[in-house]
Scaffold this active site. Structure first.
Site, PDB file in Angstrom:
ATOM      1  N   SER A  47       0.820  -1.215   0.000  1.00 49.98           N
ATOM      2  CA  SER A  47       0.000   0.000   0.000  1.00 49.98           C
ATOM      3  C   SER A  47       0.852   1.262   0.000  1.00 49.98           C
ATOM      4  O   SER A  47       0.330   2.352  -0.245  1.00 49.98           O
ATOM      5  CB  SER A  47      -0.952   0.002   1.198  1.00 49.98           C
ATOM      6  OG  SER A  47      -0.209  -0.076   2.401  1.00 49.98           O
ATOM      7  N   HIS A  48       2.156   1.142   0.263  1.00 49.18           N
ATOM      8  CA  HIS A  48       2.991   2.350   0.283  1.00 49.18           C
ATOM      9  C   HIS A  48       4.216   2.232  -0.613  1.00 49.18           C
ATOM     10  O   HIS A  48       5.195   2.942  -0.441  1.00 49.18           O
ATOM     11  CB  HIS A  48       3.366   2.727   1.725  1.00 49.18           C
ATOM     12  CG  HIS A  48       2.160   3.195   2.465  1.00 49.18           C
ATOM     13  ND1 HIS A  48       1.269   2.327   3.043  1.00 49.18           N
ATOM     14  CD2 HIS A  48       1.635   4.433   2.638  1.00 49.18           C
ATOM     15  CE1 HIS A  48       0.260   3.004   3.576  1.00 49.18           C
ATOM     16  NE2 HIS A  48       0.458   4.277   3.340  1.00 49.18           N
ATOM     17  N   GLU A 188      -5.012   0.438   1.997  1.00 47.27           N
ATOM     18  CA  GLU A 188      -5.435  -0.972   2.028  1.00 47.27           C
ATOM     19  C   GLU A 188      -6.889  -1.106   1.567  1.00 47.27           C
ATOM     20  O   GLU A 188      -7.248  -2.043   0.866  1.00 47.27           O
ATOM     21  CB  GLU A 188      -5.308  -1.541   3.455  1.00 47.27           C
ATOM     22  CG  GLU A 188      -3.934  -1.444   4.083  1.00 47.27           C
ATOM     23  CD  GLU A 188      -2.959  -2.480   3.545  1.00 47.27           C
ATOM     24  OE1 GLU A 188      -3.373  -3.336   2.745  1.00 47.27           O
ATOM     25  OE2 GLU A 188      -1.776  -2.385   3.919  1.00 47.27           O
TER      26      GLU A 188
HETATM   27  P1  NDP Z   1      -1.187  -3.327   9.821  1.00 51.99           P
HETATM   28  O1  NDP Z   1      -2.501  -3.418  10.494  1.00 51.99           O
HETATM   29  O2  NDP Z   1      -0.937  -4.200   8.656  1.00 51.99           O
HETATM   30  O3  NDP Z   1      -0.019  -3.611  10.860  1.00 51.99           O
HETATM   31  C1  NDP Z   1       0.126  -2.819  12.008  1.00 51.99           C
HETATM   32  C2  NDP Z   1       1.273  -3.305  12.843  1.00 51.99           C
HETATM   33  O4  NDP Z   1       0.911  -4.547  13.447  1.00 51.99           O
HETATM   34  C3  NDP Z   1       2.545  -3.583  12.045  1.00 51.99           C
HETATM   35  O5  NDP Z   1       3.639  -3.208  12.811  1.00 51.99           O
HETATM   36  C4  NDP Z   1       2.499  -5.087  11.831  1.00 51.99           C
HETATM   37  O6  NDP Z   1       3.766  -5.710  11.644  1.00 51.99           O
HETATM   38  C5  NDP Z   1       1.857  -5.544  13.112  1.00 51.99           C
HETATM   39  N1  NDP Z   1       1.148  -6.810  12.963  1.00 51.99           N
HETATM   40  C6  NDP Z   1       0.267  -7.155  11.989  1.00 51.99           C
HETATM   41  N2  NDP Z   1      -0.189  -8.394  12.187  1.00 51.99           N
HETATM   42  C7  NDP Z   1       0.443  -8.853  13.310  1.00 51.99           C
HETATM   43  C8  NDP Z   1       0.412 -10.088  14.016  1.00 51.99           C
HETATM   44  N3  NDP Z   1      -0.349 -11.100  13.604  1.00 51.99           N
HETATM   45  N4  NDP Z   1       1.172 -10.202  15.128  1.00 51.99           N
HETATM   46  C9  NDP Z   1       1.950  -9.189  15.544  1.00 51.99           C
HETATM   47  N5  NDP Z   1       2.034  -8.007  14.907  1.00 51.99           N
HETATM   48  C10 NDP Z   1       1.290  -7.840  13.798  1.00 51.99           C
HETATM   49  O7  NDP Z   1      -0.873  -1.793   9.394  1.00 51.99           O
HETATM   50  P2  NDP Z   1      -1.904  -0.640   8.968  1.00 51.99           P
HETATM   51  O8  NDP Z   1      -2.776  -1.183   7.899  1.00 51.99           O
HETATM   52  O9  NDP Z   1      -2.519  -0.052  10.163  1.00 51.99           O
HETATM   53  O10 NDP Z   1      -0.906   0.445   8.338  1.00 51.99           O
HETATM   54  C11 NDP Z   1      -0.214   0.141   7.121  1.00 51.99           C
HETATM   55  C12 NDP Z   1       0.761   1.234   6.797  1.00 51.99           C
HETATM   56  O11 NDP Z   1       0.100   2.396   6.376  1.00 51.99           O
HETATM   57  C13 NDP Z   1       1.680   1.689   7.925  1.00 51.99           C
HETATM   58  O12 NDP Z   1       3.006   1.496   7.482  1.00 51.99           O
HETATM   59  C14 NDP Z   1       1.371   3.157   8.117  1.00 51.99           C
HETATM   60  O13 NDP Z   1       2.504   3.955   8.452  1.00 51.99           O
HETATM   61  C15 NDP Z   1       0.863   3.523   6.747  1.00 51.99           C
HETATM   62  N6  NDP Z   1       0.037   4.742   6.754  1.00 51.99           N
HETATM   63  C16 NDP Z   1       0.578   5.903   6.298  1.00 51.99           C
HETATM   64  C17 NDP Z   1      -0.182   7.069   6.282  1.00 51.99           C
HETATM   65  C18 NDP Z   1       0.399   8.361   5.834  1.00 51.99           C
HETATM   66  O14 NDP Z   1      -0.301   9.360   5.839  1.00 51.99           O
HETATM   67  N7  NDP Z   1       1.645   8.440   5.434  1.00 51.99           N
HETATM   68  C19 NDP Z   1      -1.587   7.077   6.722  1.00 51.99           C
HETATM   69  C20 NDP Z   1      -2.017   5.792   7.236  1.00 51.99           C
HETATM   70  C21 NDP Z   1      -1.237   4.675   7.231  1.00 51.99           C
HETATM   71  P3  NDP Z   1       4.195  -6.330  10.181  1.00 51.99           P
HETATM   72  O15 NDP Z   1       4.571  -5.135   9.361  1.00 51.99           O
HETATM   73  O16 NDP Z   1       5.328  -7.241  10.455  1.00 51.99           O
HETATM   74  O17 NDP Z   1       2.980  -7.064   9.652  1.00 51.99           O
END
Ligand code: NDP
Length: 333
Positions: A47-48, A188
């Site tokens: 997504s990024h 996403e």
């Molecule tokens: P996720 O819900 O996919 O993940 C959130 C965190 O939880 C991550 O650190 C992930 O690690 C961890 N995680 C996920 N599944 C598990 C699991 N089963 N057990 C333990 N840890 C877990 O992320 P989001 O969808 O909330 O966000 C995605 C991205 O979007 C982020 O990088 C965020 O910075 C970006 N974003 C950027 C914005 C902007 O304006 N620039 C705005 C909004 C979001 P892992 O990566 O290892 O899965």
């Protein structure tokens, strides 16, 4: 399943560099963004990665983002600095401020930077992993366009407001938490809409304010915070830290002044770096490993960040959504 095309990480980097330079970014600005996009594809954080390239180009074409920006860094105190990004994309601001932030945090134990006039369109982990590589704990947040309704409401006021936290583990992958405070990042939801996938109930509301699993309807309506009132409270905290704390706009103010070109709106970023060596001495690293070992013994548990770090170890080609690739290649002269 959407068709995909295999592309090496080198080819992904070269493509992004060429596209951004074709639309007015100079070598330094294009390289900073190309590196961030390539790191996202490398970690399979789709997504990024390339998904964002058409938006980067829109912002360059409209003139909202300056492809030749040279961000300026000024110290407010020895441990607090302000970075005027001068309407650069965020990776260029990070190139400017992170080395000084690291030096200050290592010297004083704690240092922070307010980034202003910045356009953040990426994940947060690249900047905080840079801090953890220097043995520092990093905390950061940004706000974004108002797509999220507060708990109990149906009208948006919060951005998807991600926060990131990285904890160093010398010689090993850091622990990295990087998450939107929306139930799902809008990127996403847009990808789910593109692929025709349903999203979990509670992700957001349709334009009529009804709960739905239809990603395309939510993309037209509003998102909800994760975790009910608790996620809503964190989203509020991020509005304050990434807005007035750093001298920048709230999400709704960002939208009001944005030109609507589809590229990233101007906003702020709050970054705090802390040295555990200075805070507590030398025991923290071994103590962390004891915790990680115990955590790893729990069946079904994995550390945040571990999925991306595992993906990173595969140096092979990445499967890129073919229509997206064609859209990006069409941006070349
Ligand atoms: P996720 O819900 O996919 O993940 C959130 C965190 O939880 C991550 O650190 C992930 O690690 C961890 N995680 C996920 N599944 C598990 C699991 N089963 N057990 C333990 N840890 C877990 O992320 P989001 O969808 O909330 O966000 C995605 C991205 O979007 C982020 O990088 C965020 O910075 C970006 N974003 C950027 C914005 C902007 O304006 N620039 C705005 C909004 C979001 P892992 O990566 O290892 O899965």
């Amino acid at each position: 399943m959407a068709p995909t095309t295999d592309l090496s990480l080198e080819d992904i980097h070269a493509l992004v560099l060429a596209v951004l330079q074709a639309h007015g970014a100079d070598a330094a600005n294009a390289a900073a963004v190309a590196e961030t996009v390539t790191r996202a594809e490398r970690d399979r954080a789709l997504s990024h990665g390339l998904f964002r390239v058409p938006g980067y180009v829109k912002a360059l074409k409209s003139g909202k983002v300056k492809g030749d920006a040279r961000p300026e860094l000024n110290a407010t105190t020895p441990a607090v600095m302000r970075c005027d990004a001068r309407n650069a994309f965020a990776p260029m601001a990070h190139k400017t401020c992170l080395p000084a932030l690291i030096e200050a945090a290592q010297t004083f134990g704690l240092a922070g930077v307010s980034i202003q006039r910045c356009h953040h369109f990426a994940a947060l982990w690249p900047e905080i992993e840079t801090l953890s590589e220097a043995g520092l704990v990093g905390i950061t947040c940004v706000s974004y366009l108002p797509w999220v309704a507060p708990h109990g409401g149906r009208a948006p006021i919060f951005g998807t407001n991600p926060f990131g936290f990285a904890w160093p583990r010398p010689g090993q992958d850091p622990i990295v938490i990087d998450m939107a405070t929306a139930s799902m990042a809008m990127g996403e939801v847009q990808i789910a809409a593109r692929e025709g996938h349903a999203v979990p109930l509670g992700t957001g509301l349709s334009p009529e304010g009804e709960l739905t699993t239809d990603a395309a309807e939510i993309a037209k309506g509003v998102l909800l915070p994760f975790g009910g009132h608790k996620g809503s409270a964190l989203a509020l905290m991020i509005e304050l830290l990434a807005g007035p704390m750093v001298g920048e706009a709230f999400s709704y103010e960002s939208k009001e002044r944005d030109n609507g070109d589809g590229g990233p709106a101007q906003g702020g970023q709050f970054i705090l770096a802390m040295s555990p060596d200075v805070f507590s001495g030398t025991e923290w690293a071994a103590q962390t490993e004891r915790f990680v070992d115990r955590y790893g013994d729990i069946d079904g548990a994995r550390l945040p960040g571990a999925k991306r770090h595992a993906a990173r170890r595969d140096p092979g080609p990445r499967s890129v959504n073919t229509p997206l690739l064609e859209e990006i290649r069409a941006l070349l002269p």
